[in-house]
Every structure is written in structure tokens, then in C-alpha cells.
Design an enzyme around this catalytic site. Structure first.
Site, short mmCIF file in Angstrom:
data_model
loop_
_atom_site.label_atom_id
_atom_site.label_comp_id
_atom_site.label_asym_id
_atom_site.label_seq_id
_atom_site.Cartn_x
_atom_site.Cartn_y
_atom_site.Cartn_z
N SER A 142 44.44 34.13 40.19
CA SER A 142 43.97 34.25 38.69
C SER A 142 45.40 34.79 37.71
O SER A 142 45.91 35.52 38.48
CB SER A 142 42.78 35.11 38.56
OG SER A 142 42.48 35.45 37.22
N TYR A 155 38.41 42.95 40.16
CA TYR A 155 38.56 41.52 40.37
C TYR A 155 39.99 41.42 40.47
O TYR A 155 40.59 40.45 41.32
CB TYR A 155 37.82 40.73 39.20
CG TYR A 155 38.17 39.32 38.99
CD1 TYR A 155 37.71 38.33 39.70
CD2 TYR A 155 39.21 39.06 38.12
CE1 TYR A 155 38.04 37.05 39.71
CE2 TYR A 155 39.63 37.74 37.99
CZ TYR A 155 39.15 36.81 38.88
OH TYR A 155 39.34 35.48 38.54
#
Length: 267
Positions: A142, A155
Site C-alpha cells: 500500500s 495497518y
């Protein structure tokens, strides 16, 4: 590695970007095995594939269970006789909460899916992939894996781990037939909040913000294109490309920029 005629396993294949990866691979002549913990979502993906004239093999598996993932690898290889590639797409985000207020149960859940799930799938299929004439591993990180996002610290930590895991694997496999790619998606128009078990959908708050979102179908096209061209790093979306450049140019300023953008979203 050109995907036509190849057998590719896609995790998180029941929803969002994973679902579009499945359809894009099928459209290019690949044989696809879609994996998801959500049985109803997988059935819907399979039904749509059948309606489009494609045959899709599915397995309902929780990738946080190592034994189940090892069994998945055995069953997937047995079904077609071989597997040529894996796309570790399955992932979840955390609630938009600061680390100080985030419970260990939520921390462990995100780490189990994003990091250990990717690790289990990679480790389970890698010995077989090394026997193939050519093979490919694609791991979805990401832009939060190279740039700190307040309220998504755990995350981001898992996605940074996926980044280094993939890059290290690439170095280890340099003299083999297995190629490795790491993907850095920006904001994708999917319901990642709902699919992460959170109560709210990640709806854009303005037309400008909505315009910056990458369609899942476009993201899938970019990812498979990068895979077919053996790209080491695959950046998805104008936001990911911009922030990758900005962060390498001035990490502290880029982090402050994102922190300002996130103001009001973090509890």
C-alpha cells in the site's frame, strides 16, 4: 510472465480489487483460483464469471490459519496439476484510531491477515513455484506501506512489512525462474472498510476526492500489466505515484502533508 494459459491464485478474490483481478486474468486467458474467507462473495464472483463464459475454481479459506493455507496449496496444485503464480491481495485496514487507543485484539487481527496471511500463502506455494519453468509472486502492499498515515499505524506497519518481505524475497529468488513484484495501490474505489469488518464505507467526501480514486478494474489492469512485464515495483493511482516521489524527496514534509489531510478522520 505472460498470464495466458497460466494458473494464478488470487487471495481476497470475492470482493473489490481482488474480484477485478480475477476477471482481468480470466479475460487474458489465465486459469484462475479465487480464494476468500467470504463464501457468499466467492459464489457471486464465480456466478459472474460463469455468466461471462469463464470457468473459475474457488476455495473458501481463512488465510490466517496456516494449516488451512497449506491444505489450500495442496488442493490448488492438485486441481490443475500445477500453479504458476500467486497474487496476495487479501488485506484489511484498522479502525481510524490512534495506536494508544487501539486494542490488541484489533492489532492482532490486522497483523494476522495482512502480514501472516501473505507469509503463509507465499511459503506454502513457493516450493512448488520453484519447480515451474517460470512463475510469479505478486504481493499487494500500500502507499501506506512507505508513507505514515495517522490512524492507520498498525495497518501501515503490516504493509511496510509486506514491502520488505517482498523485496527480500526478490533478492533471494534472483537466480531462479520466480519473479516477484510488490504493489503500492493508492486510494481505490472499494468498500475496504466494510470488508474489514468496520461499520462505515469509505465514501469520498468531495467530487475532487472521488475523481482521485482509482477504479478497481483499472487497478487490476495496472497490476496484471506490471506482472506480465516483471515489474519490481507497481504503483497504482496518481496519488500513489505522487506520494512515492514526495516521500523520497522529503519524508518529513510528506508525512506532515498526509497528517494534515487526515485531520478530522482520526478519533
Amino acid at each position: 510472465m505472460k498470464v495466458k494459459g497460466k494458473v494464478i491464485v488470487v487471495t481476497g478474490g470475492g470482493n473489490g480489487m481482488g474480484k477485478e483481478l480475477v476477471f482481468h486474468l480470466l479475460s487474458k486467458g489465465a486459469k484462475v483460483i479465487a480464494v476468500d474467507r467470504n463464501e457468499s462473495a466467492l459464489k457471486e464472483t464465480a456466478a459472474t464469471a460463469e455468466m461471462l463464459g469463464y470457468s473459475l475454481k474457488t476455495f473458501v479459506v481463512d488465510i490466517t490459519n496456516r494449516q488451512d493455507v497449506e491444505t489450500l496449496a495442496d488442493n490448488a496444485i492438485a486441481h490443475f496439476g500445477y500453479v504458476d503464480g500467486i497474487i496476495n491481495n487479501a488485506g484489511i485496514i484498522q479502525p481510524f484510531i490512534k495506536l494508544n487507543d487501539l486494542g490488541y485484539d484489533e492489532i492482532e487481527r490486522v497483523m494476522q491477515v495482512n502480514l501472516y496471511g501473505t507469509l503463509y500463502v507465499t511459503k506454502s506455494f513457493l516450493p512448488h513455484l520453484l519447480t515451474r519453468p517460470e512463475a510469479h509472486i505478486v504481493n499487494i502492499s500500500s502507499m501506506g506501506g512507505f508513507l505514515p498515515v495517522p490512524g492507520q499505524t498498525i495497518y501501515g506497519a503490516t504493509k511496510a512489512a509486506v514491502k520488505l518481505l517482498t523485496e527480500g524475497l526478490n533478492s533471494e529468488l534472483a537466480n531462479t525462474g520466480v519473479k516477484v513484484s510488490v504493489v503500492f495501490p493508492g486510494a481505490i474505489r472499494t468498500n475496504i472498510m466494510g470488508n474489514s469488518g468496520l461499520a462505515v464505507e469509505n465514501k469520498p467526501t468531495s467530487k475532487m476526492q472521488e475523481a482521485l480514486l482509482t477504479l478497481p478494474s483499472k487497478a487490476a489492469e495496472i497490476i496484471i500489466g506490471g506482472m506480465e512485464n516483471n515489474r519490481y515495483r507497481i504503483l497504482v493511482g496518481a496519488d500513489s505515484k505522487f506520494l512515492d516521489f514526495y516521500y523520497r524527496l522529503n519524508p518529513k514534509s510528506a508525512a506532515a502533508f498526509i497528517s494534515k489531510k487526515m485531520k478530522g478522520l482520526v478519533k
